[in-house]
Design a protein around this motif. Structure first.
Motif, PDB file in Angstrom:
ATOM      1  N   CYS A 364       0.928  -5.922 -11.186  1.00 12.59           N
ATOM      2  CA  CYS A 364       0.272  -5.548  -9.937  1.00 12.59           C
ATOM      3  C   CYS A 364       0.589  -4.052  -9.883  1.00 12.59           C
ATOM      4  O   CYS A 364       1.685  -3.413 -10.595  1.00 12.59           O
ATOM      5  CB  CYS A 364       1.147  -6.472  -8.906  1.00 12.59           C
ATOM      6  N   TRP A 365      -0.114  -3.298  -9.054  1.00 12.35           N
ATOM      7  CA  TRP A 365       0.253  -1.948  -8.999  1.00 12.35           C
ATOM      8  C   TRP A 365       1.576  -1.601  -8.350  1.00 12.35           C
ATOM      9  O   TRP A 365       2.137  -0.591  -8.491  1.00 12.35           O
ATOM     10  CB  TRP A 365      -0.961  -1.196  -8.143  1.00 12.35           C
ATOM     11  N   LYS A 366       1.940  -2.456  -7.550  1.00 12.50           N
ATOM     12  CA  LYS A 366       3.102  -2.523  -6.975  1.00 12.50           C
ATOM     13  C   LYS A 366       4.154  -3.032  -7.785  1.00 12.50           C
ATOM     14  O   LYS A 366       4.323  -4.277  -7.846  1.00 12.50           O
ATOM     15  CB  LYS A 366       3.398  -2.904  -5.241  1.00 12.50           C
ATOM     16  N   ARG A 367       5.151  -2.396  -8.474  1.00 17.03           N
ATOM     17  CA  ARG A 367       5.938  -2.844  -9.536  1.00 17.03           C
ATOM     18  C   ARG A 367       7.025  -4.229  -8.843  1.00 17.03           C
ATOM     19  O   ARG A 367       7.316  -5.153  -9.676  1.00 17.03           O
ATOM     20  CB  ARG A 367       7.039  -1.767  -9.980  1.00 17.03           C
ATOM     21  N   VAL A 368       7.463  -3.885  -7.674  1.00 19.93           N
ATOM     22  CA  VAL A 368       8.415  -4.989  -7.151  1.00 19.93           C
ATOM     23  C   VAL A 368       7.633  -6.128  -6.409  1.00 19.93           C
ATOM     24  O   VAL A 368       8.164  -7.020  -6.005  1.00 19.93           O
ATOM     25  CB  VAL A 368       9.330  -4.220  -6.127  1.00 19.93           C
ATOM     26  N   GLY A 369       6.318  -6.062  -6.324  1.00 19.10           N
ATOM     27  CA  GLY A 369       5.706  -7.290  -5.754  1.00 19.10           C
ATOM     28  C   GLY A 369       5.451  -7.177  -4.225  1.00 19.10           C
ATOM     29  O   GLY A 369       6.174  -6.167  -3.552  1.00 19.10           O
ATOM     30  N   HIS A 370       4.343  -7.770  -4.013  1.00 17.94           N
ATOM     31  CA  HIS A 370       4.073  -7.919  -2.392  1.00 17.94           C
ATOM     32  C   HIS A 370       4.512  -8.978  -1.678  1.00 17.94           C
ATOM     33  O   HIS A 370       4.473  -9.007  -0.353  1.00 17.94           O
ATOM     34  CB  HIS A 370       2.560  -7.877  -2.058  1.00 17.94           C
ATOM     35  N   GLY A 371       5.092  -9.802  -2.137  1.00 18.95           N
ATOM     36  CA  GLY A 371       5.417 -11.283  -1.641  1.00 18.95           C
ATOM     37  C   GLY A 371       4.438 -12.048  -1.256  1.00 18.95           C
ATOM     38  O   GLY A 371       3.568 -12.136  -2.230  1.00 18.95           O
ATOM     39  N   HIS A 372       4.523 -12.924  -0.133  1.00 11.92           N
ATOM     40  CA  HIS A 372       3.304 -13.746   0.140  1.00 11.92           C
ATOM     41  C   HIS A 372       2.178 -12.926   0.580  1.00 11.92           C
ATOM     42  O   HIS A 372       2.306 -12.182   1.622  1.00 11.92           O
ATOM     43  CB  HIS A 372       3.872 -14.802   1.120  1.00 11.92           C
ATOM     44  N   MET A 373       0.984 -13.352  -0.061  1.00 13.78           N
ATOM     45  CA  MET A 373      -0.150 -12.611   0.404  1.00 13.78           C
ATOM     46  C   MET A 373      -1.294 -13.675   0.705  1.00 13.78           C
ATOM     47  O   MET A 373      -1.551 -14.462  -0.017  1.00 13.78           O
ATOM     48  CB  MET A 373      -0.679 -11.876  -0.903  1.00 13.78           C
ATOM     49  N   ASN A 374      -2.234 -13.286   1.757  1.00 13.11           N
ATOM     50  CA  ASN A 374      -3.300 -14.208   2.081  1.00 13.11           C
ATOM     51  C   ASN A 374      -4.348 -13.129   1.970  1.00 13.11           C
ATOM     52  O   ASN A 374      -4.188 -11.879   1.502  1.00 13.11           O
ATOM     53  CB  ASN A 374      -3.293 -14.803   3.619  1.00 13.11           C
ATOM     54  N   LEU A 375      -5.609 -13.641   2.283  1.00 12.42           N
ATOM     55  CA  LEU A 375      -7.010 -12.659   2.056  1.00 12.42           C
ATOM     56  C   LEU A 375      -6.722 -11.449   2.733  1.00 12.42           C
ATOM     57  O   LEU A 375      -6.902 -10.259   2.171  1.00 12.42           O
ATOM     58  CB  LEU A 375      -7.914 -13.310   2.494  1.00 12.42           C
ATOM     59  N   GLU A 376      -6.370 -11.237   3.951  1.00 15.74           N
ATOM     60  CA  GLU A 376      -6.351 -10.013   4.764  1.00 15.74           C
ATOM     61  C   GLU A 376      -5.220  -8.977   4.207  1.00 15.74           C
ATOM     62  O   GLU A 376      -5.463  -8.091   4.028  1.00 15.74           O
ATOM     63  CB  GLU A 376      -6.252 -10.205   6.338  1.00 15.74           C
ATOM     64  N   LEU A 377      -4.020  -9.663   4.118  1.00 15.50           N
ATOM     65  CA  LEU A 377      -2.978  -8.916   3.508  1.00 15.50           C
ATOM     66  C   LEU A 377      -3.218  -8.389   2.157  1.00 15.50           C
ATOM     67  O   LEU A 377      -2.871  -7.178   1.629  1.00 15.50           O
ATOM     68  CB  LEU A 377      -1.846  -9.801   3.589  1.00 15.50           C
ATOM     69  N   SER A 378      -3.772  -9.206   1.278  1.00 16.46           N
ATOM     70  CA  SER A 378      -4.046  -8.757  -0.134  1.00 16.46           C
ATOM     71  C   SER A 378      -5.071  -7.592  -0.325  1.00 16.46           C
ATOM     72  O   SER A 378      -4.774  -6.804  -1.038  1.00 16.46           O
ATOM     73  CB  SER A 378      -4.609  -9.920  -1.189  1.00 16.46           C
ATOM     74  N   LEU A 379      -6.220  -7.666   0.735  1.00 13.28           N
ATOM     75  CA  LEU A 379      -7.044  -6.780   0.632  1.00 13.28           C
ATOM     76  C   LEU A 379      -6.544  -5.297   1.261  1.00 13.28           C
ATOM     77  O   LEU A 379      -6.826  -4.436   0.820  1.00 13.28           O
ATOM     78  CB  LEU A 379      -8.451  -7.125   1.201  1.00 13.28           C
ATOM     79  N   ARG A 380      -5.763  -5.535   2.573  1.00 16.00           N
ATOM     80  CA  ARG A 380      -5.264  -4.543   3.083  1.00 16.00           C
ATOM     81  C   ARG A 380      -4.183  -3.383   2.171  1.00 16.00           C
ATOM     82  O   ARG A 380      -4.367  -2.471   2.262  1.00 16.00           O
ATOM     83  CB  ARG A 380      -4.591  -4.907   4.233  1.00 16.00           C
ATOM     84  N   GLU A 381      -3.363  -4.087   1.293  1.00 20.43           N
ATOM     85  CA  GLU A 381      -2.555  -3.695   0.640  1.00 20.43           C
ATOM     86  C   GLU A 381      -2.818  -3.634  -0.826  1.00 20.43           C
ATOM     87  O   GLU A 381      -2.060  -3.081  -1.593  1.00 20.43           O
ATOM     88  CB  GLU A 381      -1.105  -4.339   0.833  1.00 20.43           C
ATOM     89  N   SER A 382      -3.997  -4.133  -1.222  1.00 23.68           N
ATOM     90  CA  SER A 382      -4.580  -4.239  -2.461  1.00 23.68           C
ATOM     91  C   SER A 382      -3.566  -4.754  -3.438  1.00 23.68           C
ATOM     92  O   SER A 382      -3.443  -4.278  -4.699  1.00 23.68           O
ATOM     93  CB  SER A 382      -4.920  -2.532  -2.859  1.00 23.68           C
TER      94      SER A 382
END
Length: 647
Positions: A364-382
């Motif tokens: 993922c582009w964020k090395r430490v990860g995003h944690g739990h993601m749903n559709l809106e969160l995943s698109l919002r934070e890519s």
């Protein structure tokens, strides 16, 4: 010995018979001649009169006036102007080199001009005029006229030539005209005679080429009397031709000029599309070029400047170039997964910063990860991992089908040159083109718009327009031809679940308006104009494991050509969408930093139909935007003033 009376009588009889035979033969011959003369003078009089007339009179073509090109508001963007030229008749000049040398003292003639004129003279009959200098000034014509006695065979003339008042602004769309070449003639099975007129201009690229038949018009003709060697003695009559059709485009000159000025010297492209009927309001590539230089015959030096520029000013990036769409493709993957019923908007995926698939780690582009993601969160934070997971569940075939329904991987029929199809890969494509089977890693890469996936800025705008409207809307560039409106197709419903589209639009709104959204810094403050968008960053290089271990090199620390492409797509206003915008900045780095600010500025300019109020921008940006508006307004005004004065 004295002959007897009987012998004298017999001799006389023989002579009389011979005389009668000869006389009869002569009389018959004269009669035959008379009959033949009567047949030729009476029965065949019309035929011989026509042959004599054709020997005495020649039919010559008159070039038609080329149709003009306008923007949607009636502003002219491709016009005809009177152009003075200097011609020379070789047989009248006698010593061509001497006359050419004297002419060069009065009119600016470069070595290329002289060589071209000599080549045309060698190909033409000695009594035909050949253009030596084109688009010369009235002062130059005056100097030639005053020195006419010293310039035998040289004649100043006036004709029409193409001119593009806005110069670089519409170059990639309208294209340019130029003299007919052998390559041009090869395009036609039976070329019209008018195409063989020396230096006759036809469309080379863009709208000028694609609408050549309509813009060209029909040639006129004149009858001239010529002497035995073909020299014109006088003009007997003439029939004027039909002017070419005028073409009106859907583009808005003010918006197009703004976009071109806003891009500046970036290697970038912007497409602005109206959502009612698909009209293209702006479609710009930067840097651009001056098409007027090609009309006159571009010099080697000028062409080298364009060709050697690494930012490729001659390329029409909006339709000709295809880029990995990066994260702007995530809407496709999400819609495919929801349409297939393998995920709902509230389902979550855990992102630890990577996913291992078939023994290979996808980051993922964020090395430490995003944690739990749903559709809106995943698109919002890519988040990338969320879409890796979706792709494994839905498969490449469904993703490819959804992408094509949204307008990717399709040649959209607009009259620009080299419109690309892009690339939406699937299993069959890889087997046919790479002679290799599709692997699961290909699906993972495709889910975030990398791997084999390619799309043009125009296709990105179409995708965004279809997501915003739910209709299979298509782009339209030509508004009318000779006042007759071209067909408008609002697009049929695509058949996607409206609730799924609504969820995607809401997620795109969060990208631009939630504090954690990747484009929050480029948001619009005006509630009635807020946009919904998506950032994208597409890699142009591979990042090795060793580089990841020691830290990925920042884009700004890399050579320009190794930096990522920056992308952004959006529609606005969110509540009642009117336009879709796509932006690609080549080697611009991140989409949020390089592409989103341009898209926000262009969106506001299009919605307000001019400079928007500063209150539409975040407070922290207003001073910078005020200075930017003033600078761009001055640049646009200078360019337009210069262009109009040239016209």
């Amino acid at each position: 010995m004295k002959r007897t009376s009987k012998e004298v009588a017999e001799s006389y009889a023989r002579v009389s018979r011979r005389g009668m035979i000869l006389g009869g033969l002569q009389l018959g011959f004269v009669g035959l001649l008379g009959l033949r003369m009567r047949h030729m003078q009476v029965d065949q009089a019309d035929e011989f009169r026509l042959l004599a007339e054709e020997n005495r009179i020649n039919l010559r073509l008159i070039p038609p006036s080329r149709g003009q090109i306008f923007d949607r508001n009636g502003r002219i963007i491709a016009a005809n102007e009177p152009a003075y030229r200097i011609t020379m008749v070789r047989e009248d000049a006698e010593d061509v080199d001497a006359v050419m040398a004297r002419l060069a003292e009065l009119v600016e003639l470069g070595p290329d001009d002289i060589e071209r004129a000599r080549a045309e003279m060698a190909r033409s009959a000695p009594f035909l005029p050949v253009t030596v200098a084109d688009r010369v000034s009235w002062e130059a014509v005056s100097r030639v006229a005053v020195n006419a006695p010293a310039l035998p065979g040289v004649v100043p003339e006036v004709g029409l030539s193409r001119v593009y008042p806005d110069r670089e602004t519409f170059a990639h769309v309208v294209g340019y005209v130029g003299p007919v070449s052998e390559r041009d003639l090869a395009r036609y099975e039976d070329p019209e005679p008018v195409l063989r007129i020396p230096r006759f201009q036809i469309g080379k690229v863009g709208v000028e080429r694609n609408y050549e038949e309509q813009l060209r018009g029909r040639a006129g003709a004149k009858r001239v009397e010529v002497n035995a060697v073909g020299r014109v003695m006088r003009e007997l009559d003439r029939r004027e031709g039909e002017a070419g059709s005028d073409v009106q485009l859907t583009l808005d000159s003010d918006l197009q000029n703004y976009v071109q000025a806003r891009l500046g010297e970036e290697s970038a492209s912007v497409v602005v599309m109206d959502l009612e009927h698909g009209d293209l309001l702006a479609i710009a590539s930067a840097p651009s070029y001056d098409p007027n230089k090609f009309v006159r015959g571009i010099s080697v030096a000028d062409y080298s400047v364009y060709r050697e520029n690494e930012r490729r000013p001659l390329a029409s990036k909006t339709v000709q170039d295809a880029y990995p769409p990066g994260s702007t493709f995530k809407m496709v993957t999400a819609l495919a997964a929801m349409d297939a019923g393998v995920v709902s908007p509230n389902d979550t995926v855990w992102c630890p910063g990577h996913m291992t698939v078939s023994g290979r780690r996808f980051h993922c582009w964020k090395r430490v990860g995003h944690g739990h993601m749903n559709l809106e969160l995943s698109l919002r934070e890519s988040c990338d991992v969320y879409y890796y997971d979706l792709a494994l569940k839905v498969g490449i075939e469904k993703i490819a089908e959804t992408a094509r329904r949204l307008g990717l991987g399709e040649v959209h029929g607009i009259p620009m040159s080299a419109v690309t199809e892009g690339l939406i890969p699937d299993k069959e494509w890889k087997l046919r083109n790479r002679d290799a089977p599709w692997v699961v890693g290909d699906t993972v890469n495709s889910s975030i718009g990398q791997g084999f996936v390619l799309s043009s800025p125009l296709q990105q705008a179409v995708m965004t327009a279809r997501l915003a409207t739910g209709r299979a809307i298509s782009p339209r560039l030509v508004k009318s031809v000779d006042g007759i409106e071209t067909p408008r197709d609002p697009g049929e419903p695509m058949g996607f679940n409206e609730n799924h589209l609504r969820q995607l639009r809401q997620a795109m709104f969060s990208v631009s308006n939630n504090r954690r959204g990747t484009a929050y810094g480029s948001r619009i403050i005006d509630d009635g104009m807020r946009m919904a968008g998506k950032t994208g960053t597409s890699q142009v290089r591979n990042i090795t494991a060793a580089e990841r271990a020691r830290g990925v090199v920042r884009n700004e620390d890399l050579p320009w050509k190794r930096r990522d492409h920056a992308l952004f797509v959006n529609f606005a206003p969110y509540e009642q969408p009117q336009i879709a915008v796509s932006v690609v900045v080549e080697h611009g780095g991140g989409g949020s930093a390089a592409a989103a600010p341009i898209a926000r500025d262009v969106t506001l300019q299009a919605l307000y139909k001019g400079d928007p109020p500063l209150e539409a921008y975040p407070t922290k940006d207003r001073d910078r935007i005020r200075e930017q508006q003033q600078r761009l307004a001055e640049e646009r005004e200078d360019k337009m003033r210069d262009g109009r004065s040239r016209a």
